[in-house]
Design a protein around this motif. Structure first.
Motif, mmCIF file in Angstrom:
data_model
loop_
_atom_site.group_PDB
_atom_site.id
_atom_site.type_symbol
_atom_site.label_atom_id
_atom_site.label_comp_id
_atom_site.label_asym_id
_atom_site.label_seq_id
_atom_site.Cartn_x
_atom_site.Cartn_y
_atom_site.Cartn_z
ATOM 1 N N GLY A 188 -33.183 5.876 14.990
ATOM 2 C CA GLY A 188 -33.169 4.943 13.627
ATOM 3 C C GLY A 188 -34.610 3.647 13.915
ATOM 4 O O GLY A 188 -35.058 3.576 12.987
ATOM 5 N N GLN A 189 -35.521 4.251 15.078
ATOM 6 C CA GLN A 189 -36.062 3.211 14.953
ATOM 7 C C GLN A 189 -37.434 3.738 15.118
ATOM 8 O O GLN A 189 -38.561 4.611 15.514
ATOM 9 C CB GLN A 189 -35.550 1.893 16.470
ATOM 10 N N PRO A 190 -38.667 4.243 13.333
ATOM 11 C CA PRO A 190 -39.380 4.902 14.422
ATOM 12 C C PRO A 190 -40.812 3.402 14.193
ATOM 13 O O PRO A 190 -42.044 4.743 13.382
ATOM 14 C CB PRO A 190 -40.262 5.101 12.051
ATOM 15 N N LEU A 191 -41.265 2.582 14.842
ATOM 16 C CA LEU A 191 -41.945 1.858 14.759
ATOM 17 C C LEU A 191 -43.418 2.753 15.770
ATOM 18 O O LEU A 191 -43.991 2.447 15.302
ATOM 19 C CB LEU A 191 -41.623 0.682 15.700
ATOM 20 N N VAL A 192 -43.292 3.527 16.346
ATOM 21 C CA VAL A 192 -44.050 3.837 17.550
ATOM 22 C C VAL A 192 -44.332 4.403 16.506
ATOM 23 O O VAL A 192 -46.005 5.002 16.874
ATOM 24 C CB VAL A 192 -43.072 4.283 18.229
ATOM 25 N N LEU A 193 -44.655 5.529 15.892
ATOM 26 C CA LEU A 193 -45.015 6.128 14.910
ATOM 27 C C LEU A 193 -46.079 5.404 13.982
ATOM 28 O O LEU A 193 -47.115 6.272 13.415
ATOM 29 C CB LEU A 193 -44.097 7.381 13.861
ATOM 30 N N PHE A 194 -45.789 3.815 13.930
ATOM 31 C CA PHE A 194 -47.203 3.626 12.774
ATOM 32 C C PHE A 194 -48.121 3.398 13.170
ATOM 33 O O PHE A 194 -48.930 3.787 12.092
ATOM 34 C CB PHE A 194 -46.565 1.844 12.815
ATOM 35 N N PRO A 195 -49.268 3.666 13.612
ATOM 36 C CA PRO A 195 -50.054 3.593 14.370
ATOM 37 C C PRO A 195 -50.816 5.078 13.707
ATOM 38 O O PRO A 195 -51.684 4.873 13.112
ATOM 39 C CB PRO A 195 -50.674 3.411 15.908
ATOM 40 N N ALA A 196 -49.968 6.483 13.717
ATOM 41 C CA ALA A 196 -50.651 6.621 13.913
ATOM 42 C C ALA A 196 -50.532 7.313 12.014
ATOM 43 O O ALA A 196 -51.422 7.870 11.616
ATOM 44 C CB ALA A 196 -49.926 8.546 14.159
ATOM 45 N N LEU A 197 -49.728 7.025 12.204
ATOM 46 C CA LEU A 197 -49.076 6.878 10.461
ATOM 47 C C LEU A 197 -50.547 6.439 9.762
ATOM 48 O O LEU A 197 -50.456 7.031 8.352
ATOM 49 C CB LEU A 197 -48.073 5.764 9.495
ATOM 50 N N GLY A 198 -50.943 5.292 9.869
ATOM 51 C CA GLY A 198 -52.242 4.746 9.210
ATOM 52 C C GLY A 198 -53.315 5.123 9.378
ATOM 53 O O GLY A 198 -54.568 5.493 8.778
ATOM 54 N N LEU A 229 -33.815 8.247 6.642
ATOM 55 C CA LEU A 229 -33.931 9.230 6.208
ATOM 56 C C LEU A 229 -34.799 9.125 5.330
ATOM 57 O O LEU A 229 -35.356 10.718 5.072
ATOM 58 C CB LEU A 229 -32.545 9.971 5.674
ATOM 59 N N LEU A 230 -34.432 8.164 4.273
ATOM 60 C CA LEU A 230 -35.306 8.385 3.383
ATOM 61 C C LEU A 230 -36.939 8.081 3.340
ATOM 62 O O LEU A 230 -38.011 8.812 3.093
ATOM 63 C CB LEU A 230 -35.180 6.392 2.506
ATOM 64 N N PHE A 231 -36.936 7.407 4.520
ATOM 65 C CA PHE A 231 -37.843 7.077 5.455
ATOM 66 C C PHE A 231 -38.927 8.258 5.910
ATOM 67 O O PHE A 231 -40.286 8.845 5.059
ATOM 68 C CB PHE A 231 -38.637 6.020 6.282
ATOM 69 N N GLY A 232 -38.240 9.052 5.798
ATOM 70 C CA GLY A 232 -38.686 10.434 7.039
ATOM 71 C C GLY A 232 -39.454 11.533 5.238
ATOM 72 O O GLY A 232 -39.925 12.633 5.860
ATOM 73 N N PRO A 264 -37.790 10.462 11.992
ATOM 74 C CA PRO A 264 -36.896 9.817 11.232
ATOM 75 C C PRO A 264 -36.197 10.468 10.207
ATOM 76 O O PRO A 264 -35.105 10.244 9.202
ATOM 77 C CB PRO A 264 -37.866 8.931 9.936
ATOM 78 N N LEU A 265 -36.355 11.717 9.519
ATOM 79 C CA LEU A 265 -35.371 12.449 9.311
ATOM 80 C C LEU A 265 -34.476 13.174 10.000
ATOM 81 O O LEU A 265 -33.194 13.334 9.199
ATOM 82 C CB LEU A 265 -36.327 13.930 8.753
ATOM 83 N N LEU A 266 -34.462 13.758 10.580
ATOM 84 C CA LEU A 266 -33.437 13.577 11.683
ATOM 85 C C LEU A 266 -32.539 12.901 12.260
ATOM 86 O O LEU A 266 -31.238 12.333 11.955
ATOM 87 C CB LEU A 266 -33.630 14.455 13.362
ATOM 88 N N GLY A 267 -33.521 11.497 12.989
ATOM 89 C CA GLY A 267 -32.802 10.203 13.020
ATOM 90 C C GLY A 267 -31.869 9.415 12.121
ATOM 91 O O GLY A 267 -30.583 9.456 12.196
#
Length: 430
Positions: A241-251, A305-308, A399-402
């Motif tokens: 449940g730790q999606p921090l590493v995805l944040f640069p790509a999400l932006g 899960l909601l974030f995913g 995040p969805l699966l996590g």
């Protein structure tokens, strides 16, 4: 009015212990600077490589050194003056951050330098964090430990709320050098608060750092089922449940907005942490800490899960770009992340209090070292999980699966451990 005040944070530890108050202020200011550097290094590596996997490897590369530093740092804290150990750790962090700033200003930074210095900083921070946490029960009485944990939640909320947001803006407007330099300046506050502490030798039988000390700590942990269970639950939450590493790509891809969005998303977690700490007046007086941890972590999984789900909607719409952010999706993502920060903070209040109240002082440094390894190592394993899975699937899938895995696994563990479920803060047992 009195009922409303009952929900607000308890400031008694700050009023009753000037030493704790000074350490809290110094750690907060230094923590803001540390968050500036964490987010800036992520953005720096992504700018050099354009790879989410490369960003995740910052955390993964530092995992083994951080584990060693946390364990050995805990042994040092149980054998020597904890004030001196904390000062040495702060000095190493200060020097490494200063070198990072110098290399950036002179144009000599490389991805390998970013990796190496990030490893040094995280290792030194592991030693310092384990030692400072072991100091707290020597500064305030046991009945104030939960309130102190809530205050530390405020500090964490402020650092993670202000640090990443400022980092995103500074990188966008001025580049990387200024951000690292500001961290160097803010770190000076930690030296000031540590210098004012008295000598803090550990109580009880002292075992010199080494294999014997490590074995003694391991034997104690084997008999401490409540402490072990909170470790396992936290590892599950942070791994899946730790999606921090995805944040640069999400932006850049799904939400849009570039570096500014990265900072906003990271700060959203801290907003939840900060808000839940401010409203922790009743939380800190709840005596069934095992149940509190279970329910808070299950709520954390639901938030991830909601974030995913939000990211999946954004991926399907495909309307955002780096220069044209989808504001509605960013707001929805921030709400989910704020809820995750709030629930994680409630869990943290109970976990920290359990660690400080149930573990004897002679073991506190070593167990805090293990605790720091779990708390900081779990997100690094989570970074590998999220970065690798996002690379082979999609950014919204980890995040969805996590979130589903966190809810299911914690619920299963809760059914199998009645002793942890019935843990009573008024009669703390490890």
């Amino acid at each position: 009015m009195s009922a409303a005040r009952g929900h607000l944070i308890d400031l008694t530890p700050l009023k009753s212990s000037p030493a704790f108050a000074r350490m809290w202020i110094g750690s907060t200011l230094a923590g803001i600077g540390g968050q500036l550097t964490i987010v800036t290094v992520m953005l720096h590596v992504f700018a050099l490589t354009q790879s989410t996997f490369a960003v995740s490897m910052i955390a993964v590369a530092g995992l083994l050194p951080m584990i060693f530093a946390g364990l050995y740092g805990g042994m040092l804290a149980d054998a020597f003056d904890r004030r001196r150990v904390a000062l040495i750790a702060a000095t190493v962090t200060f020097a490494a951050t200063g070198l990072l700033a110098t290399l950036t200003w002179t144009g000599n930074e490389t991805i390998w330098w970013l990796y190496v210095l990030s490893i040094v900083i995280s290792a030194a921070n592991s030693v310092g964090m384990a030692t400072r946490t072991a100091i707290v029960p020597r500064l305030i009485p046991r009945n104030m430990l939960a309130a102190a944990s809530a205050l530390n939640g405020v500090a964490f909320g402020v650092t993670v709320m202000a640090g990443p947001a400022v980092a995103g803006v500074l990188v966008a407007l001025t580049g990387y050098g200024w951000t690292y330099t500001i961290d160097v300046i803010l770190m000076l506050s930690m030296f000031l608060d540590l210098w004012t502490l008295p000598a803090l030798r550990p109580e009880g039988d002292i075992v010199r750092p080494g294999l014997t000390s490590l074995v003694d700590g391991w034997r104690f942990l084997r008999s401490a089922s409540n402490i072990r269970m909170q470790y396992v639950i936290d590892i599950i939450a942070m791994t899946f449940g730790q999606p921090l590493v995805l944040f640069p790509a999400l932006g850049t891809v799904i939400l849009g907005g570039g570096a500014v969005t990265t900072g906003i998303l990271t700060a959203a977690v801290a907003v939840g942490t900060f808000a839940s700490s401010l409203l922790s007046g009743r939380v800190v007086h709840y005596r069934w800490h095992g149940r509190g941890i279970e329910r808070a972590v299950e709520a954390y999984g639901a938030s991830i899960l909601l974030f995913g789900v939000v990211l999946l909607v954004g991926a399907l719409s495909g309307s955002a770009t780096e220069h044209s952010p989808d504001v509605a999706l960013i707001v929805a993502a921030c709400v989910a992340l704020a809820l995750s920060g709030a629930s994680d903070n409630v869990s943290s209040i109970y976990r920290n209090t359990m660690m400080q109240a149930a573990v004897p002082d002679t073991m506190r440094g070593r167990l805090q070292g293990v605790f720091i390894v779990v708390v900081t190592g779990g997100p690094r394993v989570g970074a590998l999980y999220a970065g690798t899975l996002a690379t082979v699937t999609a950014l919204w899938f980890p995040p969805l699966l996590g979130g589903v895995l966190v809810i299911a696994l914690v619920a299963l563990l809760a059914r199998r451990s009645r002793r942890f479920h019935d843990y009573d803060a008024e009669n703390p047992e490890p």
